[in-house]
Design a protein around this motif. Structure first.
Motif, short mmCIF file in Angstrom:
data_model
loop_
_atom_site.label_atom_id
_atom_site.label_comp_id
_atom_site.label_asym_id
_atom_site.label_seq_id
_atom_site.Cartn_x
_atom_site.Cartn_y
_atom_site.Cartn_z
N LYS A 216 -4.01 9.50 -9.64
CA LYS A 216 -2.58 9.67 -9.38
C LYS A 216 -2.27 9.33 -7.92
N ARG A 217 -3.12 9.80 -7.01
CA ARG A 217 -2.92 9.48 -5.59
C ARG A 217 -3.03 7.99 -5.35
N LYS A 218 -3.99 7.35 -6.00
CA LYS A 218 -4.19 5.92 -5.83
C LYS A 218 -2.97 5.14 -6.33
N ARG A 219 -2.44 5.56 -7.51
CA ARG A 219 -1.26 4.88 -8.06
C ARG A 219 -0.04 5.08 -7.16
N LYS A 220 0.04 6.25 -6.58
CA LYS A 220 1.19 6.58 -5.73
C LYS A 220 1.21 5.69 -4.49
N HIS A 221 0.05 5.41 -3.92
CA HIS A 221 -0.04 4.65 -2.67
C HIS A 221 -0.25 3.16 -2.91
N ARG A 222 -0.24 2.73 -4.15
CA ARG A 222 -0.47 1.34 -4.45
C ARG A 222 0.75 0.50 -4.02
N HIS B 115 1.71 -0.29 -0.93
CA HIS B 115 2.26 0.01 0.39
C HIS B 115 1.48 -0.71 1.46
N LYS C 290 -7.21 11.98 -8.29
CA LYS C 290 -7.56 10.81 -7.48
C LYS C 290 -6.81 9.57 -7.98
#
Length: 149
Positions: free
Chosen positions: A141-147, A149, A139
């Motif tokens: 990692k996903r949050k950091r990836k979409h931060r 945008h 969770k």
């Protein structure tokens, strides 16, 4: 003149403890049996090499109080089933169980079963905690990836 005094009976506690040291084929093992007020407890101690009399005496003096005895709980017998086939199955199942010779062996077998069950519970809890931690990491990692945008 005679005076009779009726005393209340004092509560007596009967305690008996024995330590049996034997060789089980691989190690020297001590079997500590403790009977107190009708309750039977047992503990198993692995000595390894053959202990001398002094080592056994030192063990009894220093470590006897720290032993964790395992009690033999007398479970209530289950009611016999009304179904004759079920009763036959239960009887055959009971006959397949290996017969334990002494009360100490039965108590040790119960202790092994209890420890096995407790370790299985702890293992499943640990696996669930690890899975939860992995999920939280995903969770994050996903949050950091979409931060951003």
């Amino acid at each position: 003149m005679v005076i009779y005094i009726k005393e209340e009976p004092t509560m007596q506690i009967s305690v008996s403890s024995t330590l049996t040291v034997y060789h089980d084929g691989q190690f020297w093992v001590g079997l500590a049996e403790h009977v107190e007020d009708g309750t039977y407890d047992v503990a198993r101690i692995v000595f390894g090499a053959k202990p001398s009399d002094e080592e056994i005496l030192r063990f009894v003096v220093n470590k006897w109080a720290k032993l964790s005895f395992f009690g033999d709980d007398s479970a209530e017998a289950s009611k016999p089933a009304k179904n004759p086939k079920r009763r036959a199955r239960e009887a055959s199942r009971a006959l397949k169980q290996p017969a334990m010779g002494t009360k100490a062996q039965q108590a040790l077998a119960n202790q092994r079963e209890t420890l096995k069950w407790e370790s299985a519970q702890a293992r499943s809890q640990r696996r669930a905690d690890e899975a939860e931690a992995r999920f939280e990491q995903r969770k994050l990692k996903r949050k950091r990836k979409h931060r951003g945008h």
